[in-house]
Design an enzyme around this catalytic site. Structure first.
Site, PDB file in Angstrom:
ATOM      1  N   ALA A  12     -42.559  90.184  24.907  1.00  7.26           N
ATOM      2  CA  ALA A  12     -44.007  90.404  24.813  1.00  7.26           C
ATOM      3  C   ALA A  12     -44.842  89.308  25.468  1.00  7.26           C
ATOM      4  CB  ALA A  12     -44.406  90.548  23.338  1.00  7.26           C
ATOM      5  N   VAL A  62     -33.037  88.319  23.325  1.00  3.88           N
ATOM      6  CA  VAL A  62     -32.575  89.587  22.723  1.00  3.88           C
ATOM      7  C   VAL A  62     -31.086  89.861  22.947  1.00  3.88           C
ATOM      8  CG1 VAL A  62     -34.821  90.774  22.685  1.00  3.88           C
ATOM      9  CG2 VAL A  62     -33.343  90.982  24.710  1.00  3.88           C
ATOM     10  N   ASN A  88     -38.820  96.477  24.603  1.00  3.92           N
ATOM     11  CA  ASN A  88     -39.421  96.395  25.944  1.00  3.92           C
ATOM     12  C   ASN A  88     -38.726  95.393  26.860  1.00  3.92           C
ATOM     13  OD1 ASN A  88     -41.878  96.316  27.958  1.00  3.92           O
ATOM     14  ND2 ASN A  88     -41.570  94.205  27.259  1.00  3.92           N
ATOM     15  N   SER A 140     -36.828 103.721  32.126  1.00  5.07           N
ATOM     16  CA  SER A 140     -37.393 103.695  33.478  1.00  5.07           C
ATOM     17  C   SER A 140     -37.096 105.017  34.157  1.00  5.07           C
ATOM     18  CB  SER A 140     -36.758 102.556  34.279  1.00  5.07           C
ATOM     19  OG  SER A 140     -37.045 102.700  35.660  1.00  5.07           O
ATOM     20  N   TYR A 153     -29.058  98.645  36.630  1.00  4.74           N
ATOM     21  CA  TYR A 153     -30.322  98.905  35.913  1.00  4.74           C
ATOM     22  C   TYR A 153     -30.433 100.391  35.547  1.00  4.74           C
ATOM     23  CZ  TYR A 153     -35.460  98.746  35.254  1.00  4.74           C
ATOM     24  OH  TYR A 153     -36.741  98.830  34.770  1.00  4.74           O
TER      25      TYR A 153
HETATM   26  P1  NAI Z   1     -41.457  91.495  33.257  1.00  2.00           P
HETATM   27  O1  NAI Z   1     -40.332  90.882  33.978  1.00  2.00           O
HETATM   28  O2  NAI Z   1     -42.844  91.168  33.672  1.00  2.00           O
HETATM   29  O3  NAI Z   1     -41.340  91.232  31.691  1.00  2.00           O
HETATM   30  C1  NAI Z   1     -40.146  91.376  30.996  1.00  2.00           C
HETATM   31  C2  NAI Z   1     -40.213  90.527  29.757  1.00  2.00           C
HETATM   32  O4  NAI Z   1     -38.967  90.650  29.072  1.00  2.00           O
HETATM   33  C3  NAI Z   1     -40.437  89.040  30.066  1.00  2.00           C
HETATM   34  O5  NAI Z   1     -41.388  88.509  29.188  1.00  2.00           O
HETATM   35  C4  NAI Z   1     -39.061  88.450  29.836  1.00  2.00           C
HETATM   36  O6  NAI Z   1     -39.089  87.104  29.418  1.00  2.00           O
HETATM   37  C5  NAI Z   1     -38.544  89.354  28.724  1.00  2.00           C
HETATM   38  N1  NAI Z   1     -37.093  89.269  28.619  1.00  2.00           N
HETATM   39  C6  NAI Z   1     -36.167  89.504  29.577  1.00  2.00           C
HETATM   40  N2  NAI Z   1     -34.945  89.240  29.132  1.00  2.00           N
HETATM   41  C7  NAI Z   1     -35.085  88.827  27.850  1.00  2.00           C
HETATM   42  C8  NAI Z   1     -34.186  88.393  26.848  1.00  2.00           C
HETATM   43  N3  NAI Z   1     -32.876  88.323  27.085  1.00  2.00           N
HETATM   44  N4  NAI Z   1     -34.682  88.054  25.643  1.00  2.00           N
HETATM   45  C9  NAI Z   1     -35.995  88.103  25.386  1.00  2.00           C
HETATM   46  N5  NAI Z   1     -36.907  88.503  26.302  1.00  2.00           N
HETATM   47  C10 NAI Z   1     -36.457  88.860  27.519  1.00  2.00           C
HETATM   48  O7  NAI Z   1     -41.189  93.049  33.353  1.00  2.00           O
HETATM   49  P2  NAI Z   1     -42.117  94.314  32.999  1.00  2.00           P
HETATM   50  O8  NAI Z   1     -42.416  94.978  34.282  1.00  2.00           O
HETATM   51  O9  NAI Z   1     -43.209  93.959  32.087  1.00  2.00           O
HETATM   52  O10 NAI Z   1     -41.012  95.220  32.256  1.00  2.00           O
HETATM   53  C11 NAI Z   1     -41.041  95.523  30.882  1.00  2.00           C
HETATM   54  C12 NAI Z   1     -40.087  96.683  30.637  1.00  2.00           C
HETATM   55  O11 NAI Z   1     -40.509  97.817  31.388  1.00  2.00           O
HETATM   56  C13 NAI Z   1     -38.651  96.394  31.074  1.00  2.00           C
HETATM   57  O12 NAI Z   1     -37.742  96.978  30.150  1.00  2.00           O
HETATM   58  C14 NAI Z   1     -38.553  97.094  32.414  1.00  2.00           C
HETATM   59  O13 NAI Z   1     -37.229  97.437  32.730  1.00  2.00           O
HETATM   60  C15 NAI Z   1     -39.439  98.301  32.170  1.00  2.00           C
HETATM   61  N6  NAI Z   1     -39.933  98.925  33.386  1.00  2.00           N
HETATM   62  C16 NAI Z   1     -40.761  98.246  34.241  1.00  2.00           C
HETATM   63  C17 NAI Z   1     -41.209  98.863  35.397  1.00  2.00           C
HETATM   64  C18 NAI Z   1     -42.120  98.187  36.357  1.00  2.00           C
HETATM   65  O14 NAI Z   1     -42.394  98.770  37.417  1.00  2.00           O
HETATM   66  N7  NAI Z   1     -42.650  97.010  36.101  1.00  2.00           N
HETATM   67  C19 NAI Z   1     -40.789 100.233  35.722  1.00  2.00           C
HETATM   68  C20 NAI Z   1     -39.942 100.848  34.749  1.00  2.00           C
HETATM   69  C21 NAI Z   1     -39.533 100.204  33.625  1.00  2.00           C
END
Ligand code: NAI
Length: 245
Positions: A12, A62, A88, A140, A153
């Site tokens: 978040a 996570v 998320n 996704s 992914y």
């Molecule tokens: P982002 O990279 O900006 O944010 C992802 C967040 O998850 C970050 O705050 C990160 O620190 C956290 N995170 C990652 N691994 C972690 C772990 N092991 N433990 C705790 N926190 C962790 O990415 P975004 O774009 O906000 O993505 C959020 C979700 O939406 C993801 O599941 C992504 O796969 C999905 N998504 C995003 C799309 C996009 O175009 N941005 C498209 C489709 C799905």
């Protein structure tokens, strides 16, 4: 026990997760922000508190079972209930299949799929006791259509859809509704490094001819968490501007 509903949002600190946390706070949820970067998480938590609700940052990874357990115990310890879990947190480690290293495969599967299972496994017993609860998993469109360069992914995100549907079947009779949201291209840190040529090519396939905003995904989560969605479970709501049509 808190009178207000309580939501956990993983990942978040930024992007879609931060937008979801802010939106749920506006919807009058107490929000637990599960973040690796707790400093960034505190900024988002402060924005949540502007809506007059409590917000708590819980630092952790996570993919670590102990951190997940601490997160859930913190929610129960502080507020005595968990009404909504939003899985998320996610990562990409893109590569063509022939070049994909086992660690790229493992890291994505552990973060994008196994962690979702782990969090659902830990949270649903409390929802079972309450005989109510909602889970929203962020998958996704790649998990529906597949995507060249994203075998890891897409496999993880397709796995999330199977997990969502199976859990919805298991837990529906106990008042627990479990759905997924499948975003297309959303403007976040995850997509900001996309080469311009690739971004333009992707945009040509988006009917609305623009990338989505994190708030447009948060709005779908808000709906799935609301009373208005009381007869929806096991579904994948695609929010992609027409990308996967
Ligand atoms: P982002 O990279 O900006 O944010 C992802 C967040 O998850 C970050 O705050 C990160 O620190 C956290 N995170 C990652 N691994 C972690 C772990 N092991 N433990 C705790 N926190 C962790 O990415 P975004 O774009 O906000 O993505 C959020 C979700 O939406 C993801 O599941 C992504 O796969 C999905 N998504 C995003 C799309 C996009 O175009 N941005 C498209 C489709 C799905």
């Amino acid at each position: 026990m808190s009178e207000r509903r309580v939501a956990i949002v993983t990942g978040a600190a930024r992007g879609i997760g931060a937008a979801i946390a802010r939106r749920l706070a506006a919807d009058d949820y107490i929000v637990l922000l599960a973040c690796r970067d707790s400093q960034k998480g505190e900024t988002v938590a402060a924005e949540c508190r502007e809506h007059g609700v409590d917000a708590l940052v819980v630092a952790g990874d996570v993919t670590c079972a102990e951190d997940c357990s601490t997160l859930v115990k913190t929610a129960i310890g502080h507020y005595g209930r968990i009404d909504l879990l939003v899985n998320n947190a996610g990562i990409t480690r893109d590569n063509l299949l022939v070049r994909m290293k086992p660690e790229e495969w493992d890291e994505v599967l552990r973060t994008d799929l196994t962690a979702v299972y782990m969090m659902m496994r830990l949270v649903t017993p409390y929802m079972l006791r309450a005989r109510r609860g909602r889970v929203v998993n962020i998958t996704s469109v790649a998990g529906i259509t597949g995507n060249a360069g994203q075998a890891n992914y897409a496999a993880a995100k397709a796995g999330v859809i199977g997990l969502t549907k199976s859990a919805a079947k298991e837990l529906g009779s106990r008042g627990i509704l479990i759905n997924a949201v499948a975003p297309g291209f959303i403007e976040t840190d995850m997509t900001k490094d996309l080469p311009e040529k690739q971004a333009k090519a992707a945009l040509d396939h988006v009917s609305l001819r623009r990338f989505g905003k994190p708030e447009e995904i948060a709005a779908v989560v808000s709906f799935l968490a609301s009373d208005a969605a009381s007869y929806i479970t096991g579904q994948v709501i695609v929010a992609d501007g027409g990308l996967a049509l």
